[in-house]
Write a protein that holds these residues in place. Structure first.
Motif, PDB file in Angstrom:
ATOM      1  N   ASP A  52     -24.082  19.898-103.348  1.00 30.70           N
ATOM      2  CA  ASP A  52     -22.879  20.724-104.196  1.00 30.70           C
ATOM      3  C   ASP A  52     -21.760  21.058-103.714  1.00 30.70           C
ATOM      4  O   ASP A  52     -20.923  22.006-104.068  1.00 30.70           O
ATOM      5  N   ILE A  53     -21.697  20.665-102.402  1.00 27.17           N
ATOM      6  CA  ILE A  53     -20.477  21.034-101.450  1.00 27.17           C
ATOM      7  C   ILE A  53     -19.427  19.885-101.769  1.00 27.17           C
ATOM      8  O   ILE A  53     -19.718  18.677-101.465  1.00 27.17           O
ATOM      9  N   ILE A 141     -13.194  28.008 -99.453  1.00 24.59           N
ATOM     10  CA  ILE A 141     -13.678  28.390 -98.092  1.00 24.59           C
ATOM     11  C   ILE A 141     -12.961  27.501 -97.276  1.00 24.59           C
ATOM     12  O   ILE A 141     -13.069  26.167 -97.383  1.00 24.59           O
ATOM     13  N   LEU A 142     -12.316  28.041 -96.044  1.00 24.53           N
ATOM     14  CA  LEU A 142     -11.804  27.163 -95.073  1.00 24.53           C
ATOM     15  C   LEU A 142     -12.803  27.264 -93.630  1.00 24.53           C
ATOM     16  O   LEU A 142     -13.070  28.607 -93.432  1.00 24.53           O
ATOM     17  N   LEU A 143     -13.199  26.080 -93.246  1.00 28.00           N
ATOM     18  CA  LEU A 143     -14.098  26.184 -92.062  1.00 28.00           C
ATOM     19  C   LEU A 143     -13.229  25.592 -90.878  1.00 28.00           C
ATOM     20  O   LEU A 143     -12.358  24.719 -90.888  1.00 28.00           O
ATOM     21  N   ASN A 144     -13.208  26.569 -89.830  1.00 26.92           N
ATOM     22  CA  ASN A 144     -12.258  26.455 -88.582  1.00 26.92           C
ATOM     23  C   ASN A 144     -13.482  25.526 -87.575  1.00 26.92           C
ATOM     24  O   ASN A 144     -14.398  26.227 -87.001  1.00 26.92           O
ATOM     25  N   TYR A 145     -13.007  24.341 -87.340  1.00 26.67           N
ATOM     26  CA  TYR A 145     -13.592  23.408 -86.290  1.00 26.67           C
ATOM     27  C   TYR A 145     -12.676  23.222 -85.082  1.00 26.67           C
ATOM     28  O   TYR A 145     -12.731  22.173 -84.560  1.00 26.67           O
ATOM     29  N   MET A 146     -11.646  24.187 -84.657  1.00 23.43           N
ATOM     30  CA  MET A 146     -10.909  23.628 -83.608  1.00 23.43           C
ATOM     31  C   MET A 146     -11.680  23.711 -82.400  1.00 23.43           C
ATOM     32  O   MET A 146     -12.870  24.328 -82.213  1.00 23.43           O
ATOM     33  N   PRO A 147     -10.980  23.094 -81.339  1.00 23.18           N
ATOM     34  CA  PRO A 147     -11.760  22.890 -80.009  1.00 23.18           C
ATOM     35  C   PRO A 147     -11.966  24.312 -79.360  1.00 23.18           C
ATOM     36  O   PRO A 147     -11.058  25.319 -79.562  1.00 23.18           O
ATOM     37  N   VAL A 148     -12.789  24.501 -78.408  1.00 25.51           N
ATOM     38  CA  VAL A 148     -12.955  25.641 -77.654  1.00 25.51           C
ATOM     39  C   VAL A 148     -11.641  25.957 -76.770  1.00 25.51           C
ATOM     40  O   VAL A 148     -11.082  25.117 -76.370  1.00 25.51           O
ATOM     41  N   GLY A 149     -11.383  27.225 -76.926  1.00 29.40           N
ATOM     42  CA  GLY A 149      -9.870  27.571 -76.193  1.00 29.40           C
ATOM     43  C   GLY A 149      -8.816  27.609 -76.912  1.00 29.40           C
ATOM     44  O   GLY A 149      -7.754  28.013 -76.484  1.00 29.40           O
ATOM     45  N   SER A 150      -8.842  27.195 -78.286  1.00 26.52           N
ATOM     46  CA  SER A 150      -7.729  27.087 -79.107  1.00 26.52           C
ATOM     47  C   SER A 150      -7.458  28.430 -79.942  1.00 26.52           C
ATOM     48  O   SER A 150      -7.844  28.668 -81.225  1.00 26.52           O
ATOM     49  N   GLU A 151      -7.112  29.397 -79.103  1.00 23.87           N
ATOM     50  CA  GLU A 151      -6.942  30.873 -79.650  1.00 23.87           C
ATOM     51  C   GLU A 151      -5.821  30.802 -80.450  1.00 23.87           C
ATOM     52  O   GLU A 151      -6.079  31.586 -81.632  1.00 23.87           O
ATOM     53  N   GLN A 152      -4.740  30.165 -80.447  1.00 22.84           N
ATOM     54  CA  GLN A 152      -3.528  30.473 -81.356  1.00 22.84           C
ATOM     55  C   GLN A 152      -4.229  29.770 -82.522  1.00 22.84           C
ATOM     56  O   GLN A 152      -3.567  30.055 -83.683  1.00 22.84           O
ATOM     57  N   ALA A 153      -4.713  28.429 -82.214  1.00 18.40           N
ATOM     58  CA  ALA A 153      -4.627  27.375 -83.569  1.00 18.40           C
ATOM     59  C   ALA A 153      -5.992  28.127 -84.296  1.00 18.40           C
ATOM     60  O   ALA A 153      -5.915  28.053 -85.527  1.00 18.40           O
ATOM     61  N   ALA A 154      -6.943  28.804 -83.778  1.00 17.38           N
ATOM     62  CA  ALA A 154      -7.895  29.525 -84.887  1.00 17.38           C
ATOM     63  C   ALA A 154      -7.214  30.454 -85.522  1.00 17.38           C
ATOM     64  O   ALA A 154      -7.584  30.700 -86.587  1.00 17.38           O
ATOM     65  N   ARG A 155      -6.636  31.353 -84.915  1.00 16.81           N
ATOM     66  CA  ARG A 155      -5.804  32.345 -85.555  1.00 16.81           C
ATOM     67  C   ARG A 155      -4.890  31.929 -86.751  1.00 16.81           C
ATOM     68  O   ARG A 155      -4.573  32.675 -87.685  1.00 16.81           O
ATOM     69  N   PHE A 156      -4.128  30.777 -86.475  1.00 14.36           N
ATOM     70  CA  PHE A 156      -3.449  30.309 -87.542  1.00 14.36           C
ATOM     71  C   PHE A 156      -4.159  30.039 -88.609  1.00 14.36           C
ATOM     72  O   PHE A 156      -3.701  30.169 -89.869  1.00 14.36           O
ATOM     73  N   ASN A 313     -26.847  19.072 -85.166  1.00 11.03           N
ATOM     74  CA  ASN A 313     -27.477  20.322 -85.006  1.00 11.03           C
ATOM     75  C   ASN A 313     -26.750  21.461 -85.342  1.00 11.03           C
ATOM     76  O   ASN A 313     -27.294  22.690 -85.714  1.00 11.03           O
ATOM     77  N   SER A 314     -25.448  21.515 -85.464  1.00  8.04           N
ATOM     78  CA  SER A 314     -24.482  22.225 -85.597  1.00  8.04           C
ATOM     79  C   SER A 314     -24.405  22.370 -87.560  1.00  8.04           C
ATOM     80  O   SER A 314     -24.370  23.363 -88.160  1.00  8.04           O
ATOM     81  N   ALA A 315     -24.308  21.006 -88.020  1.00  5.56           N
ATOM     82  CA  ALA A 315     -24.128  20.984 -89.372  1.00  5.56           C
ATOM     83  C   ALA A 315     -25.221  21.579 -90.248  1.00  5.56           C
ATOM     84  O   ALA A 315     -24.970  22.017 -91.475  1.00  5.56           O
ATOM     85  N   GLY A 316     -26.560  21.545 -89.798  1.00 10.10           N
ATOM     86  CA  GLY A 316     -27.423  22.117 -90.418  1.00 10.10           C
ATOM     87  C   GLY A 316     -27.409  23.541 -90.564  1.00 10.10           C
ATOM     88  O   GLY A 316     -28.020  24.094 -91.673  1.00 10.10           O
ATOM     89  N   VAL A 317     -26.709  24.112 -89.779  1.00  8.79           N
ATOM     90  CA  VAL A 317     -26.447  25.618 -89.982  1.00  8.79           C
ATOM     91  C   VAL A 317     -25.182  25.886 -90.884  1.00  8.79           C
ATOM     92  O   VAL A 317     -25.220  26.555 -91.655  1.00  8.79           O
ATOM     93  N   ALA A 318     -24.170  25.009 -90.461  1.00  6.05           N
ATOM     94  CA  ALA A 318     -22.787  25.067 -91.361  1.00  6.05           C
ATOM     95  C   ALA A 318     -23.091  25.089 -92.812  1.00  6.05           C
ATOM     96  O   ALA A 318     -22.565  25.751 -93.720  1.00  6.05           O
ATOM     97  N   ILE A 319     -23.994  24.003 -93.308  1.00  7.46           N
ATOM     98  CA  ILE A 319     -24.518  23.910 -94.657  1.00  7.46           C
ATOM     99  C   ILE A 319     -24.678  25.373 -95.478  1.00  7.46           C
ATOM    100  O   ILE A 319     -24.550  25.615 -96.535  1.00  7.46           O
ATOM    101  N   ASP A 320     -25.729  26.125 -94.656  1.00  7.65           N
ATOM    102  CA  ASP A 320     -26.065  27.528 -95.012  1.00  7.65           C
ATOM    103  C   ASP A 320     -25.078  28.310 -95.001  1.00  7.65           C
ATOM    104  O   ASP A 320     -24.817  29.272 -96.083  1.00  7.65           O
ATOM    105  N   MET A 321     -23.927  28.399 -93.985  1.00 10.22           N
ATOM    106  CA  MET A 321     -23.143  29.314 -93.949  1.00 10.22           C
ATOM    107  C   MET A 321     -22.061  29.051 -95.101  1.00 10.22           C
ATOM    108  O   MET A 321     -21.495  30.252 -95.861  1.00 10.22           O
ATOM    109  N   VAL A 322     -21.831  27.932 -95.523  1.00  9.37           N
ATOM    110  CA  VAL A 322     -20.899  27.508 -96.608  1.00  9.37           C
ATOM    111  C   VAL A 322     -21.702  28.296 -97.800  1.00  9.37           C
ATOM    112  O   VAL A 322     -20.827  28.946 -98.786  1.00  9.37           O
ATOM    113  N   ARG A 323     -22.983  28.079 -98.119  1.00 11.22           N
ATOM    114  CA  ARG A 323     -23.355  28.405 -99.154  1.00 11.22           C
ATOM    115  C   ARG A 323     -23.625  29.783 -99.495  1.00 11.22           C
ATOM    116  O   ARG A 323     -23.599  30.719-100.483  1.00 11.22           O
TER     117      ARG A 323
END
Length: 376
Positions: A52-53, A141-156, A313-323
């Protein structure tokens, strides 16, 4: 029976984690969900199943993804995760050029093309462009998947979510949900946010936390511990730049420290990424050691090797976060979703033990389902 409306999401960063998430949306069909399936913490959350996503917008900076249909782009290099649902229909969503900012580490230019980002020769969008896209596509809902260390991009992208009026899920270790000022701003706009730094379904951090909590509950003094991780995806390649690792190490270390009976001294704990091994691709190896003192001050130790495919392993959690985020939208709750953040993330604004975070999240789901039905 009325058809369940879709949860409309946008994705910033079409990497391995987004690939696994989108494959999962298609893999967990209504038929599979009805028959009983492996790999889900919740088959339904508030009546919503993974299928349903719906992805309605996506942003990336790689030339092999920008301009392509989302369901093709998720299989493009440098993505290298397991393909468990590869025969996908066209998604009808074209990946748009995103903002680069600090999203690409300089050292990645030294690696072969199929291992690293190849920046698209396309005009970067302004914040207004991204906000307009979110509004026009009806993203919730917007999901942020920026690389680690992308401080500016995440805040953008957090700023884009605030301005567009959409919920925000921060899957990476830039401290946004756990930043009191961002928490205040999302609360003021009555927009839900979950974060920071997604905790895998059964990965290194959750395993380390459970064992640390077990030591405390069984009266074993934890003296020293390390968690060493290796992998071969772009996440591990990106993290070879040590200057981008500060927030990641804080996030992972605090996730373990927060459940220790007494805080471990800095010289006796090491938790974090260790090295990039290209042939591992999206497989992540964790080497965990814990040294303690039993009854009579007698020493003991545990050594554990954990092998997991990192992105599913990450996606199994993201599915619940979205819902969970959708339930908050339906019931009109804005600000940091405290219980889901504690259960699903390494660095929430408020830490709980995993047992307590689980119970609080189950309560959150029940209460928000009732509230959403009352509003509806």
């Amino acid at each position: 029976m009325a058809k369940t409306p879709k949860i409309r999401i946008a994705i910033a960063g079409v990497g391995n984690c987004a690939s696994s998430l989108i494959q999962g949306i298609h893999y967990y069909t209504p038929e599979r969900c009805a028959d009983g399936v492996n790999g889900l913490m919740h088959v339904e959350v508030g009546g919503y199943r993974p299928c349903d996503i719906e992805v309605v917008a996506a942003f990336d900076i790689d030339k092999r993804k920008v301009g392509r249909d989302i369901n093709e782009a998720i299989f493009a290099k440098p993505n290298c995760t397991t393909v468990f649902c590869g025969d996908l229909p066209a998604g009808g969503v074209t990946v748009r050029m995103g903002q680069i900012l600090d999203g690409v580490s300089e050292h990645m230019a030294d690696y072969e093309e199929n291992r690293t980002f190849v920046v698209a020769d396309a005009e970067q969008p302004s914040k207004e462009d991204v906000v307009r896209t979110l509004k026009e596509t009806g993203a919730e809902i917007l999901l942020n998947y920026m690389p680690v260390g992308s401080e500016q991009a995440a805040r953008f992208y957090a700023e884009c979510a605030l301005e567009a009026g959409v919920g925000f899920i921060n899957n990476m270790p830039v401290f946004i949900a756990s930043d009191p000022e961002y928490a205040r701003r999302f609360k003021a706009r009555n927009l839900p946010i979950i974060g920071d730094d997604i905790k895998s379904q059964l990965g290194a951090t959750i395993t380390h936390r459970i064992l640390t909590d077990l030591f405390a509950k069984r009266g074993v003094k934890l003296m020293r511990t390390y968690q060493l991780n290796t992998g071969g995806n772009t996440d591990f390649l990106n993290m070879k730049n040590q200057t981008r690792l500060e927030s990641k190490k804080v996030s992972k270390t605090e996730a373990v420290q927060s459940v220790a009976e007494t805080r471990i001294t800095d010289e006796n704990i090491h938790v974090g990424p260790s090295d990039y091994v290209p042939w591992q691709n999206d497989n992540k190896l964790c080497f965990l050691r814990m040294e303690g003192r039993l009854f009579g001050d007698v020493p003991m130790d545990i050594e554990l090797r954990l092998s997991v495919e990192d992105s599913p392993n990450s996606a199994g959690v993201a599915i619940d976060m979205v819902r969970c985020c959708k339930l908050a939208l339906l019931s009109g709750e804005g600000g940091v979703l405290e219980a889901p953040s504690a259960y699903f993330c390494k660095h929430p604004a408020r830490q709980f033990t995993d047992d307590e975070a689980y119970e609080r999240t189950e309560t959150f789901i029940r209460n928000h389902l009732r509230a959403a039905r009352a509003v509806g």
